[in-house]
Design a protein around this motif. Sequence first.
Motif, PDB file in Angstrom:
ATOM      1  N   ALA A  89       0.713  -1.155   0.063  1.00  0.00           N
ATOM      2  CA  ALA A  89      -0.097   0.086  -0.057  1.00  0.00           C
ATOM      3  C   ALA A  89       0.959   1.226  -0.094  1.00  0.00           C
ATOM      4  N   THR A  90       0.182   2.196  -0.183  1.00  0.00           N
ATOM      5  CA  THR A  90       1.012   3.829  -0.160  1.00  0.00           C
ATOM      6  C   THR A  90       0.341   4.777   0.403  1.00  0.00           C
ATOM      7  N   VAL A  91       0.803   5.335   1.496  1.00  0.00           N
ATOM      8  CA  VAL A  91       0.248   6.589   2.226  1.00  0.00           C
ATOM      9  C   VAL A  91      -0.358   7.716   1.120  1.00  0.00           C
ATOM     10  N   ILE A  92      -1.315   8.035   1.070  1.00  0.00           N
ATOM     11  CA  ILE A  92      -1.672   9.119   0.302  1.00  0.00           C
ATOM     12  C   ILE A  92      -0.750  10.292   0.680  1.00  0.00           C
ATOM     13  N   SER A  93      -0.599  11.240  -0.272  1.00  0.00           N
ATOM     14  CA  SER A  93      -0.029  12.502  -0.402  1.00  0.00           C
ATOM     15  C   SER A  93      -0.600  13.278   0.918  1.00  0.00           C
ATOM     16  N   ALA A  94      -1.712  13.462   1.128  1.00  0.00           N
ATOM     17  CA  ALA A  94      -2.404  14.232   2.005  1.00  0.00           C
ATOM     18  C   ALA A  94      -2.162  13.868   3.317  1.00  0.00           C
ATOM     19  N   ASP A  95      -1.794  12.729   3.596  1.00  0.00           N
ATOM     20  CA  ASP A  95      -1.584  12.272   4.854  1.00  0.00           C
ATOM     21  C   ASP A  95      -0.067  11.913   5.151  1.00  0.00           C
ATOM     22  N   MET A  96       0.825  12.562   4.331  1.00  0.00           N
ATOM     23  CA  MET A  96       2.295  12.361   4.901  1.00  0.00           C
ATOM     24  C   MET A  96       2.610  13.190   5.844  1.00  0.00           C
ATOM     25  N   ASP A  97       2.127  14.443   5.831  1.00  0.00           N
ATOM     26  CA  ASP A  97       2.363  15.267   6.981  1.00  0.00           C
ATOM     27  C   ASP A  97       2.068  14.860   8.386  1.00  0.00           C
ATOM     28  N   GLN A  98       0.629  14.262   8.262  1.00  0.00           N
ATOM     29  CA  GLN A  98       0.193  13.734   9.852  1.00  0.00           C
ATOM     30  C   GLN A  98       1.025  12.573  10.072  1.00  0.00           C
ATOM     31  N   LEU A  99       1.519  11.697   9.310  1.00  0.00           N
ATOM     32  CA  LEU A  99       2.502  10.526   9.448  1.00  0.00           C
ATOM     33  C   LEU A  99       3.751  11.004  10.075  1.00  0.00           C
ATOM     34  N   ALA A 100       4.360  12.222   9.729  1.00  0.00           N
ATOM     35  CA  ALA A 100       5.456  12.813  10.119  1.00  0.00           C
ATOM     36  C   ALA A 100       5.327  13.237  11.357  1.00  0.00           C
ATOM     37  N   ARG A 101       4.157  13.637  11.775  1.00  0.00           N
ATOM     38  CA  ARG A 101       3.885  14.003  13.200  1.00  0.00           C
ATOM     39  C   ARG A 101       3.888  13.129  14.383  1.00  0.00           C
ATOM     40  N   SER A 102       3.726  11.887  13.849  1.00  0.00           N
ATOM     41  CA  SER A 102       3.819  10.651  15.036  1.00  0.00           C
ATOM     42  C   SER A 102       4.955  10.663  15.702  1.00  0.00           C
ATOM     43  N   ALA A 103       4.819  10.574  16.971  1.00  0.00           N
ATOM     44  CA  ALA A 103       5.926  10.304  18.030  1.00  0.00           C
ATOM     45  C   ALA A 103       5.915   8.520  18.194  1.00  0.00           C
ATOM     46  N   PRO A 104       7.044   8.039  18.578  1.00  0.00           N
ATOM     47  CA  PRO A 104       7.115   6.838  18.854  1.00  0.00           C
ATOM     48  C   PRO A 104       5.960   6.674  20.043  1.00  0.00           C
ATOM     49  N   GLY A 105       5.327   5.283  19.604  1.00  0.00           N
ATOM     50  CA  GLY A 105       4.167   4.907  20.492  1.00  0.00           C
ATOM     51  C   GLY A 105       2.785   5.224  20.117  1.00  0.00           C
ATOM     52  N   THR A 106       2.832   6.373  19.012  1.00  0.00           N
ATOM     53  CA  THR A 106       1.528   6.778  18.520  1.00  0.00           C
ATOM     54  C   THR A 106       0.881   5.463  17.764  1.00  0.00           C
ATOM     55  N   LYS A 107      -0.454   5.314  18.221  1.00  0.00           N
ATOM     56  CA  LYS A 107      -1.142   4.120  17.581  1.00  0.00           C
ATOM     57  C   LYS A 107      -1.961   4.395  16.270  1.00  0.00           C
ATOM     58  N   THR A 108      -1.767   3.605  15.515  1.00  0.00           N
ATOM     59  CA  THR A 108      -2.169   4.124  13.805  1.00  0.00           C
ATOM     60  C   THR A 108      -2.734   3.234  13.568  1.00  0.00           C
ATOM     61  N   ARG A 109      -4.098   3.423  12.759  1.00  0.00           N
ATOM     62  CA  ARG A 109      -4.655   2.513  11.818  1.00  0.00           C
ATOM     63  C   ARG A 109      -4.478   2.848  10.408  1.00  0.00           C
ATOM     64  N   PHE A 110      -4.412   1.854   9.441  1.00  0.00           N
ATOM     65  CA  PHE A 110      -4.348   2.239   7.965  1.00  0.00           C
ATOM     66  C   PHE A 110      -5.483   2.020   7.465  1.00  0.00           C
ATOM     67  N   VAL A 111      -6.370   2.959   6.818  1.00  0.00           N
ATOM     68  CA  VAL A 111      -7.603   2.880   6.240  1.00  0.00           C
ATOM     69  C   VAL A 111      -7.342   3.175   4.663  1.00  0.00           C
ATOM     70  N   ALA A 112      -8.024   1.955   4.209  1.00  0.00           N
ATOM     71  CA  ALA A 112      -7.742   1.961   2.442  1.00  0.00           C
ATOM     72  C   ALA A 112      -8.955   2.995   1.877  1.00  0.00           C
ATOM     73  N   VAL A 113      -8.441   3.686   1.026  1.00  0.00           N
ATOM     74  CA  VAL A 113      -9.315   4.629   0.280  1.00  0.00           C
ATOM     75  C   VAL A 113      -9.137   4.453  -1.245  1.00  0.00           C
ATOM     76  N   THR A 114     -10.141   5.088  -2.043  1.00  0.00           N
ATOM     77  CA  THR A 114     -10.154   4.918  -3.435  1.00  0.00           C
ATOM     78  C   THR A 114      -9.238   6.138  -4.049  1.00  0.00           C
ATOM     79  N   MET A 115      -8.931   5.834  -5.102  1.00  0.00           N
ATOM     80  CA  MET A 115      -7.883   7.098  -5.920  1.00  0.00           C
ATOM     81  C   MET A 115      -8.863   8.174  -5.901  1.00  0.00           C
ATOM     82  N   GLU A 116      -9.983   8.206  -6.208  1.00  0.00           N
ATOM     83  CA  GLU A 116     -10.989   9.531  -6.140  1.00  0.00           C
ATOM     84  C   GLU A 116     -10.932  10.228  -4.766  1.00  0.00           C
TER      85      GLU A 116
END
Length: 319
Positions: A274-301
Amino acid sequence: MTLEILEPGLSTTVQDRGRFGHYNVGIPQGGSMDQLSAEIVNALVGNSAEEAVLECTYLGPKFRTSAPAVVAVGGAPVEVKVNGATVSQWEAIELAAGDEVSFGFLQGGTRYYVAVRGGIDVPLVLGSRSTYALGALGGYKGRKLAAGDEVPVGDTASGEVLAGIAPELRPAFPGETEIRVLLGLYDHRLTDSGLATLLDSTWTLTPVADRTGLRYSGPAVEWKAREQPFGAGSDPSNIVDAGYAVGSIQIPGGKEPIVLHRDAVSGGGYAMVATVISADMDQLARSAPGTKTRFVAVTMEEAVAARAEGKALRRSIWG
């Protein structure tokens, strides 16, 4: 005008929007991990969005100004001090010559950004001032800052200094987050159970998280058994080498997903499920160790719509 680095912090580098057009020869796009935070602090001091800033990771620097300056600090919440007195994040700060700026401990997140009116004026390398430390490229002498460095500041700012930024426009740094992904190119190599594990589990960011990639811990993910083709490794998670998109998710050996980020390598032999969408790359970068994360599948649209929302947010900041 320079910033004299008295204490460098853990890893303070010069970053901008990134270095594009060279990924095919192994030079990553780089740039600020949290692009939105970097752009906001640039806006606060009247810079364009393209100006270079300081990216401070975990433990920030201490620096002294050689002339009057205007700075702004934004990103992960941290105490900001001028000559020992606490000042606010997300606001323009006027400094006199000889003022000293320092930082306390992070209260969340991983990185924060320091913009100086005029921008950090290191040389352009392949169209960017961003530091790519692994390749000793760009930034200040191709490396993170060290005590005694004299970091030059430009004089090209033409925008107005802003009084502040509305709280609702400031990025959040939660301990739990959802990150949207597009499945592929190799999600078909996972079993149905393996794919369900990836998308239905809560993953915890480990301390193994840097500008190249972020590693998560959680349950094992099941791959389909197969006879590996010539040129691939022996594990089902291996493939014959392929190019990696920035944001790609790999799961070597079916354990601990790795999400590639700004300084990612451009190719290799791990399947990208899978690939993180470009809109969420900043949010990913804000995560500190220990952050609980769910990966949510979306469509291209949905991914394209999220990107458009991000552009609209930036327009509201820049006016």
